[in-house]
Design a protein around this motif. Structure first.
Motif, PDB file in Angstrom:
ATOM      1  N   GLY A  35       0.965  -1.344  -0.055  1.00  0.00           N
ATOM      2  CA  GLY A  35       0.035  -0.126  -0.109  1.00  0.00           C
ATOM      3  C   GLY A  35       0.963   1.294   0.018  1.00  0.00           C
ATOM      4  N   TRP A  36       0.088   2.313  -0.376  1.00  0.00           N
ATOM      5  CA  TRP A  36       0.784   3.560  -0.146  1.00  0.00           C
ATOM      6  C   TRP A  36       0.144   4.449   1.112  1.00  0.00           C
ATOM      7  CZ3 TRP A  36       4.928   4.942  -2.789  1.00  0.00           C
ATOM      8  CH2 TRP A  36       5.099   4.573  -4.121  1.00  0.00           C
ATOM      9  N   PHE A  37       0.961   4.847   1.714  1.00  0.00           N
ATOM     10  CA  PHE A  37       0.586   5.997   2.985  1.00  0.00           C
ATOM     11  C   PHE A  37       1.211   7.243   2.638  1.00  0.00           C
ATOM     12  CE2 PHE A  37      -1.112   2.597   5.795  1.00  0.00           C
ATOM     13  CZ  PHE A  37      -0.685   1.465   4.925  1.00  0.00           C
ATOM     14  N   ARG A  38       0.795   8.105   3.194  1.00  0.00           N
ATOM     15  CA  ARG A  38       1.250   9.750   3.335  1.00  0.00           C
ATOM     16  C   ARG A  38       1.203  10.021   4.757  1.00  0.00           C
ATOM     17  NH1 ARG A  38      -3.313  12.791  -0.485  1.00  0.00           N
ATOM     18  NH2 ARG A  38      -4.744  12.814   1.096  1.00  0.00           N
ATOM     19  N   GLN A  39       2.026  11.166   4.881  1.00  0.00           N
ATOM     20  CA  GLN A  39       2.098  11.975   6.148  1.00  0.00           C
ATOM     21  C   GLN A  39       2.437  13.314   5.966  1.00  0.00           C
ATOM     22  OE1 GLN A  39       4.543  10.052   9.348  1.00  0.00           O
ATOM     23  NE2 GLN A  39       3.378  10.892  10.792  1.00  0.00           N
ATOM     24  N   ALA A  40       1.802  14.374   6.369  1.00  0.00           N
ATOM     25  CA  ALA A  40       2.144  15.689   6.026  1.00  0.00           C
ATOM     26  C   ALA A  40       2.409  16.151   7.438  1.00  0.00           C
ATOM     27  CB  ALA A  40       0.659  16.512   5.784  1.00  0.00           C
ATOM     28  N   PRO A  41       3.230  17.239   7.370  1.00  0.00           N
ATOM     29  CA  PRO A  41       3.914  17.769   8.596  1.00  0.00           C
ATOM     30  C   PRO A  41       2.656  17.918   9.723  1.00  0.00           C
ATOM     31  CG  PRO A  41       4.762  18.906   6.933  1.00  0.00           C
ATOM     32  CD  PRO A  41       3.840  18.002   6.438  1.00  0.00           C
ATOM     33  N   GLY A  42       2.737  17.618  10.878  1.00  0.00           N
ATOM     34  CA  GLY A  42       2.057  17.792  12.150  1.00  0.00           C
ATOM     35  C   GLY A  42       0.669  16.849  12.185  1.00  0.00           C
ATOM     36  N   LYS A  43       0.665  15.946  10.920  1.00  0.00           N
ATOM     37  CA  LYS A  43      -0.457  14.935  10.834  1.00  0.00           C
ATOM     38  C   LYS A  43       0.027  13.705  11.134  1.00  0.00           C
ATOM     39  CE  LYS A  43      -3.444  18.032   7.989  1.00  0.00           C
ATOM     40  NZ  LYS A  43      -4.300  18.118   6.662  1.00  0.00           N
ATOM     41  N   GLU A  44      -0.895  12.744  11.391  1.00  0.00           N
ATOM     42  CA  GLU A  44      -0.697  11.453  11.462  1.00  0.00           C
ATOM     43  C   GLU A  44      -0.690  10.735   9.921  1.00  0.00           C
ATOM     44  OE1 GLU A  44      -3.071  10.202  15.549  1.00  0.00           O
ATOM     45  OE2 GLU A  44      -3.669   9.159  13.633  1.00  0.00           O
ATOM     46  N   ARG A  45       0.179   9.533   9.979  1.00  0.00           N
ATOM     47  CA  ARG A  45       0.377   8.961   8.578  1.00  0.00           C
ATOM     48  C   ARG A  45      -1.300   8.401   8.355  1.00  0.00           C
ATOM     49  NH1 ARG A  45       5.502   5.168   7.994  1.00  0.00           N
ATOM     50  NH2 ARG A  45       6.353   7.084   8.388  1.00  0.00           N
ATOM     51  N   GLU A  46      -1.580   8.450   6.892  1.00  0.00           N
ATOM     52  CA  GLU A  46      -2.707   7.786   6.556  1.00  0.00           C
ATOM     53  C   GLU A  46      -2.470   6.981   5.303  1.00  0.00           C
ATOM     54  OE1 GLU A  46      -5.590  10.978   5.204  1.00  0.00           O
ATOM     55  OE2 GLU A  46      -3.873  11.905   3.859  1.00  0.00           O
TER      56      GLU A  46
END
Length: 122
Positions: A35-46
């Motif tokens: 899978g692919w996940f992403r994480q923006a600054p200050g946010k949880e990985r989704e």
């Protein structure tokens, strides 16, 4: 040792496209889910998208209709085609693989890539 290496990130303007790739090496079995996940600054990985070992695919609601996940088993690679990108898609994108720990796949372990940055400007 299993390694996952992502590539294809970069900077684009809103509405643009990018294609991420993830190459898996060192895995001795064939059964896997990825899978692919992403994480923006200050946010949880989704989770962005996920394809299981039966090739069933799911997407986060926020990317449905814009992103497409695919794989090439011969190349042991996973891809994420991202279209109609929005500034809120900006994040570090990670590839993950859920791998069997033995030939009968009685156990699984998740391995992560190092991530590739995607930046979408408005």
């Amino acid at each position: 040792q299993v390694n996952l290496v992502e590539s294809g990130g970069g900077s684009v303007q809103a509405g643009g496209s990018l294609r991420l790739s993830c190459a898996v090496s060192g895995y001795r079995y064939t059964t896997k889910s990825m899978g692919w996940f992403r994480q923006a600054p200050g946010k949880e990985r989704e989770e962005v998208g996920y394809i299981d070992n039966h090739e069933s695919i799911r997407y986060a609601d926020s990317v449905k209709g814009r992103f497409a996940i695919s794989q090439d088993n011969a190349k042991n690679s996973l891809y994420l085609q991202m279209n109609s990108l929005k500034p809120e898609d900006s994040a570090m994108y990670f590839c993950a693989a859920d791998l069997c720990t033995n030939a009968l796949c009685f156990g699984r372990v998740r391995r992560w890539g190092q991530g590739t940055q995607v930046t979408v400007s408005s």
